[in-house]
Design an enzyme around this catalytic site. Structure first.
Site, PDB file in Angstrom:
ATOM      1  N   GLU A   1    -123.343  34.220 -35.780  1.00 16.41           N
ATOM      2  CA  GLU A   1    -122.918  32.823 -35.602  1.00 16.41           C
ATOM      3  C   GLU A   1    -123.408  32.007 -36.781  1.00 16.41           C
ATOM      4  O   GLU A   1    -124.548  32.173 -37.229  1.00 16.41           O
ATOM      5  CB  GLU A   1    -123.541  32.175 -34.352  1.00 16.41           C
ATOM      6  CG  GLU A   1    -122.949  32.576 -33.057  1.00 16.41           C
ATOM      7  CD  GLU A   1    -123.589  31.827 -31.890  1.00 16.41           C
ATOM      8  OE1 GLU A   1    -124.068  30.679 -32.063  1.00 16.41           O
ATOM      9  OE2 GLU A   1    -123.620  32.413 -30.803  1.00 16.41           O
TER      10      GLU A   1
HETATM   11  O1  IFM Z   1    -122.780  26.720 -28.877  1.00 15.14           O
HETATM   12  C1  IFM Z   1    -123.938  27.362 -29.279  1.00 15.14           C
HETATM   13  C2  IFM Z   1    -123.898  28.828 -28.875  1.00 15.14           C
HETATM   14  O2  IFM Z   1    -123.729  28.987 -27.510  1.00 15.14           O
HETATM   15  C3  IFM Z   1    -125.185  29.504 -29.277  1.00 15.14           C
HETATM   16  N1  IFM Z   1    -125.505  29.256 -30.656  1.00 15.14           N
HETATM   17  C4  IFM Z   1    -125.458  27.902 -31.135  1.00 15.14           C
HETATM   18  C5  IFM Z   1    -124.124  27.280 -30.782  1.00 15.14           C
HETATM   19  C6  IFM Z   1    -124.071  25.837 -31.306  1.00 15.14           C
HETATM   20  O3  IFM Z   1    -125.092  25.086 -30.735  1.00 15.14           O
END
Ligand code: IFM
Length: 388
Positions: free
Chosen positions: A302
């Site tokens: 992410e």
């Molecule tokens: O939306 C979240 C996700 O669920 C986990 N990592 C960070 C993202 C943004 O805050």
């Protein structure tokens, strides 16, 4: 223009998480907290549960060849020890839909939301929680492991424990540092047990965690240096040390930079996302370099920003890609990059305000609108390179 070329086979895509996009999940601790008025309701979210094929068509049209998503524990095990075959079939359909579109899947077993039966009986404070979590993970690996080789057990253990047990902002709304420490240990034990159980069922799969790491630094003040070194260990490395030997790769979720001892000028000059989070152009690079010591493949699982008007996302993505390229050239075995998120979605206690998506969602009509920055990312994905 120089071309920053990536290794062949590099994976490019975006991530989502079940509760944040699927809609219609009512048997979790978060749904209960919403009914109690403690967090915003999630409701039907992006209706991704029924619209996933259309959403994957969009991802494919945007040049992606990788997609990270989570399966919802409360759907699969709605009562303790009872597994729902229909929900397993749903996620098998999701995996098939990804595969036919040429998107390599990565499945997360648990992304923050707990089945109500588990949270109401103590959640990860239960002494048998590692066993319960491992049973669930082994079951899912057995059912999905023929269609997916890349699994993560726990999403952001430190964030879950921090928000839920230290800051008291997320379920179960505790503010107790000792509980927090206990839960971090329990999560590490749960991961270790799940890792072993999953590998027993499917020795061929790759299993890791997705770890939220922050780029910490400090000015030259000795107090700030000590603070920075301690917090860096506590937040970024402690959990990875607790699960040492029980991971085939590291998933890095990266969003934040924190400097101890900033000047007012530095604070004023910082560029921020709609969440108020500072956008540091090289922070992803530094966070990747810090993972080199583990000698494991790394996936950026992410990385993204909330930017409703899409004015900063293009530069953000380019900076992230530069960071990954530089880290690879310095020996970090980064294998893929997932932007967060494919779609705008439910941002936990902040509700539907923040807009992280490559694709904008009109929640009234469920219309999908592709943002301009998504096309810049598309070029990078398709060329497997950044023209810089
Ligand atoms: O939306 C979240 C996700 O669920 C986990 N990592 C960070 C993202 C943004 O805050």
């Amino acid at each position: 223009m120089a071309e920053k070329k990536f290794p062949s086979g590099f994976l490019w895509g975006a991530a989502t998480a079940s509760y944040q996009v699927e809609g219609g999940i009512e048997n979790t601790d978060w749904a209960q907290a919403a009914r109690d008025g403690k967090v915003p309701p999630c409701g039907s979210a992006c209706e991704h549960y029924t619209r996933f094929e259309n959403d994957f068509d969009i991802a494919k049209s945007l040049g992606h060849n990788f997609h990270r998503f989570s399966v919802e524990w409360a759907r699969i095990e709605p009562e303790e020890g009872r597994f729902d075959e229909r929900e397993v079939e749903h996620y098998r359909n999701v995996l098939r839909a990804l595969r036919v579109r040429g998107l390599e899947p990565s499945v997360t077993m648990w992304h923050f939301t707990l089945p109500l039966w588990f949270s109401e009986t103590g959640g990860f404070e239960r002494s048998d929680s590692p066993k319960i979590f491992a049973r669930y993970c082994a079951y899912v690996a057995g059912k999905l492991g023929d269609q997916c080789t890349h699994f993560t057990t726990i999403n952001e253990p430190m964030v879950y424990a921090g928000k839920g047990f230290w800051e008291g902002l997320w379920p179960p709304f505790r503010e107790n540092i000792l509980r927090h420490l206990h839960v971090v240990s329990a999560l590490a034990a749960a991961h270790r047990a799940a890792y072993k159980a999953m590998k027993k069922v499917r020795p061929e799969i790759q299993v890791g965690v997705t770890k939220h790491n922050i780029f910490f630094e400090s000015n030259s003040n000795p107090f700030n240096i000590v603070l920075h070194v301690f917090i860096d260990w506590f937040w970024n490395h402690r959990f990875l040390q607790l699960i040492y030997g029980h991971q085939d790769f590291i998933g890095l979720n990266h969003y934040h930079h924190k400097k101890f001892g900033t000047t007012p000028r530095e604070r004023a000059a910082a560029v921020r996302s709609d969440m108020g989070w500072e956008l540091h152009p090289a922070s992803l690079y530094h966070s990747l370099i810090a993972l080199k010591r583990y000698g494991l493949p790394v996936y950026v699982s992410e990385n993204g920003l909330a930017d409703a008007v899409d004015s900063r996302r293009t530069e953000f993505i380019k900076n992230a890609v530069r960071s990954v390229h530089r880290a690879i050239s310095e020996g970090v075995p980064v294998k893929g990059y997932c932007y967060w998120s494919l779609l705008d979605n439910y941002e936990w206690a902040s509700g539907y305000g923040p807009r992280f998506g490559l694709v904008e969602i009109d929640y009234a009509t469920q219309e999908r609108r592709i943002r301009k920055s998504a096309y810049v990312y598309k070029q990078i994905c398709e060329r497997n390179a950044l023209l810089d």
